[in-house]
Scaffold this active site. Structure first.
Site, PDB file in Angstrom:
ATOM      1  N   GLY A 130     -53.924  -8.560   0.304  1.00 53.03           N
ATOM      2  CA  GLY A 130     -53.027  -9.696   0.509  1.00 53.03           C
ATOM      3  C   GLY A 130     -52.243 -10.018  -0.747  1.00 53.03           C
ATOM      4  CG  ASP A 345     -50.056   2.816   2.027  1.00 54.04           C
ATOM      5  OD1 ASP A 345     -50.284   1.903   2.847  1.00 54.04           O
ATOM      6  OD2 ASP A 345     -50.960   3.445   1.442  1.00 54.04           O
ATOM      7  CG  HIS A 460     -49.342  -1.607   3.103  1.00 51.27           C
ATOM      8  ND1 HIS A 460     -49.902  -0.754   2.177  1.00 51.27           N
ATOM      9  CD2 HIS A 460     -49.626  -2.860   2.662  1.00 51.27           C
ATOM     10  CE1 HIS A 460     -50.496  -1.457   1.227  1.00 51.27           C
ATOM     11  NE2 HIS A 460     -50.346  -2.735   1.503  1.00 51.27           N
TER      12      HIS A 460
END
Ligand SMILES: *[C@@H]1O[C@H](CO)[C@@H](O)[C@H](O)[C@H]1NC(C)=O
Ligand SMILES: *[C@@H]1O[C@H](CO)[C@@H](O)[C@H](O)[C@H]1NC(C)=O
Ligand SMILES: *[C@@H]1O[C@H](CO)[C@@H](O)[C@H](O)[C@H]1NC(C)=O
Ligand SMILES: *[C@@H]1O[C@H](CO)[C@@H](O)[C@H](O)[C@H]1NC(C)=O
Length: 566
Positions: A130, A345, A460
């Protein structure tokens, strides 16, 4: 005849088992921890299988602002660990307000049982991602279940899964770059959680000598920092990073004082004298401080790579992280290490920096690709941008297919932010270790996010739904091929946690995964259809060589030097 007898025996066993399981499902019940007794809840996972879940177990006291975590004072009576506790204070996804609490240092434990109560199982501790800004151990709930719910991994893999909270944003990572506010509070929280697991997990059926830490994105970079810190010597045994390492350009804040001053002004601490400003900061409202750490979304589109907006991050503090990450790999050499990235990603970030890549109508121009590279390489000036462009357009031909140009943009960001730093980390690990193992993977399952162009593979974080077994727990949302993939990942990951070798353990794998060594760089390509050809060598080595050898030798831009003189 013999068949018949076996059959009878089977039926008998099944009946006995049935009585046992309905009469008294295997469970730990009240578990003694260093802080006091806790009791969780048993969840049925099918025939004679349960997972005992403990949610919201405290691993440290309520932390003081910008202080290291302290031991929990303990409690009287049985703590009913049946609900997730609040996440650490942070901005919401839309960044319009905050959510969570300063009282947030809790972890959750998932213990699988068969007919009898488990003992001595390998332990896997998960650190959420995060951007060091948001997230929680029970993040991203769908249909009443957190993405990081550990039940399927625990049950199918035969491991104890632990998910932990840590401080994020301003309260987790503000730093002055010196001893006044050293920073890395979120990393200290993670360390406290891992230490708690080491001291207490035996009572939960776990083996304290068999701990693996794993994480994704900022959680993966966190795992990487934990491997490098001298404070974790002997504390855990293995580590897995998925889409992030300490060497990622977004994982380290190199100029923390400038950021601290910016945040101080946002909360009304205008003092020019630094110590006065810090005194002011320490009395500021935690909610205001948290809001001051948000990413300025107005800056996102078209103003240089989005990566630069990730500012609150770990720092070299001379203590937990005593030096530049690349100089600390001797500390990582004791751990078995498994690392990889998703093939796209960087796609999410590429789509913000160059929005045309996801448009069905617009094309992406060579100028846009050059512009992106110029942004990423600006510390080295125009010559570097041009050399990078030449490397990334080498396969285009004279009239490149528009999809190839678009995919190049995603490749550039995947390489720069994730893939190349991960390859360097793998090499530094393999080169330093004697005895510990190293494994490399590329996860390339096609994206399940609707609306993306056909060339988009694994975005991702798309690996996590499979690792945490969502195709099994939410079968209606997935197809059988997703369950195959989920089974493969759980098998490789939990085998690695048990033996240090993803191919060796109780769980069958579709193909052996060869180790990455100093001189050989095999990697496993992970998707739903795996065979011998899923093992390949030297992942994107042409680009890895470019960034690690050619690019890194280029001198810094003169413009920058002049700026520094001013
Ligand atoms: C081992 O790690 C150190 C950093 O701790 C690094 O400088 C060195 O190059 C590595 N050794 C080898 C043989 O790669
Ligand atoms: C690791 O060692 C190999 C073989 O000596 C060398 O070619 C490679 O550059 C080293 N990698 C790093 C990152 O130091
Ligand atoms: C770790 O767990 C595996 C599987 O249970 C076991 O075979 C191994 O001996 C354990 N290692 C240690 C050091 O206890
Ligand atoms: C899986 O990866 C292999 C490379 O090993 C690739 O050839 C294949 O297309 C991929 N399959 C799927 C379904 O993504």
């Amino acid at each position: 005849m013999r068949k018949m007898r076996n059959m009878r025996k089977m039926i008998y066993l099944v009946l006995v088992g049935f009585c046992l399981s309905s009469a008294a499902a295997a469970k730990l019940g009240v578990v003694q921890t260093e802080g006091g007794p806790v009791e969780g809840l048993n969840v049925d996972m099918g025939f004679f299988r349960t997972v005992e879940v403990f949610k919201g177990v405290p691993f440290a006291d309520v932390p003081g602002m910008w202080e290291k975590p302290r031991p929990h004072p303990g409690w009287d009576g049985v703590l009913h660990a049946t609900k997730y506790r609040e996440r650490c204070l942070q901005v919401t996804l839309l960044q319009t307000k905050t959510r969570g609490s300063e009282d947030c240092l809790y972890l959750n434990i998932f213990v699988p049982h068969g007919l009898s109560v488990s003992t001595n199982l390998p332990v896997m501790v998960y650190l959420f991602g995060g951007a060091f800004l948001l997230g929680a151990s029970d993040d991203v709930e769908a249909l009443g279940e957190s993405l990081y719910d550990g039940k399927e991994m625990a049950d199918r893999g035969g491991v104890v899964v632990v998910t932990v909270n840590y401080r994020v944003g301003t309260l987790g990572f503000l730093s002055t770059g010196d001893e006044r506010l050293p920073g890395n509070y979120g990393l200290w929280d993670q360390h406290a959680a891992i230490s708690w697991v080491r001291r207490n997990i035996r009572a939960f059926g776990g083996n304290p000598d068999n701990i693996t830490i794993f994480g994704q994105s900022a959680g993966a970079a966190s795992v990487s920092f934990q491997m490098l810190s001298p404070y974790n010597k002997g504390l855990f045994r293995r580590a897995i990073t998925q889409g992030g390492v300490s060497l990622s350009p977004w994982a380290l804040q190199k100029n923390p004082m400038a950021l601290t001053k910016k945040i101080a002004r946002k909360v009304g601490c205008w003092q020019t004298e630094e110590d006065e400003m810090l005194t002011c900061l320490k009395t500021a409202d935690p909610v205001k401080l948290t809001m001051a750490g948000k990413i300025n979304l107005l800056n996102i589109f078209g103003k240089g790579p989005v990566m630069e907006l990730l500012e609150l991050a770990p720092v070299v503090d001379g203590d937990f992280i005593p030096d530049e990450p690349s100089k600390l790999f001797h500390n990582a050499a004791q751990f078995d290490y498994l690392a990889g990235v998703n093939s796209m990603d960087g796609h999410m970030f590429a789509g913000i920096d160059v929005p045309s890549i996801n448009s069905m109508k617009e094309t992406t121009t060579a100028e846009q690709v050059k512009g992106l590279l110029a942004g990423l390489t600006k510390e080295k000036g125009d010559a570097a941008a041009l050399s990078a462009f030449n490397v990334y357009s080498v396969h285009w031909g004279l009239a490149p297919d528009p999809a190839i140009v678009k995919k190049t943009v995603a490749d550039v960001e995947t390489d720069f932010l994730f893939l190349v730093p991960t390859q360097i980390a793998l090499q530094l690990h393999a080169n330093n270790t004697s005895g510990a193992r190293t494994y490399s993977y590329l996860f390339n399952m096609k994206t399940r996010i609707p609306g993306f162009p056909r060339w988009v593979e694994a975005e991702h974080a798309e690996d996590l739904q499979y690792l945490f077994g969502k195709p099994f727990s939410m079968p209606l949302l997935y197809f059988p091929r997703h369950r195959d993939l989920s089974g493969y990942m759980i098998a490789y990951w939990t085998n690695f946690a048990k033996t240090g070798d993803p191919s060796r353990g109780d769980n069958r794998v579709p193909v052996p995964w060869p180790a990455f060594t100093k001189f050989h760089h095999p990697y496993l390509i992970i998707n739903n259809s795996m065979s011998k050809s899923s093992v390949s060598y030297d992942l994107r080595s042409f680009y890895v060589k470019y960034w690690t050898q050619t690019y890194s030798q280029l001198p810094a831009a003169e413009r920058m030097e002049e700026e520094e003189k001013l």
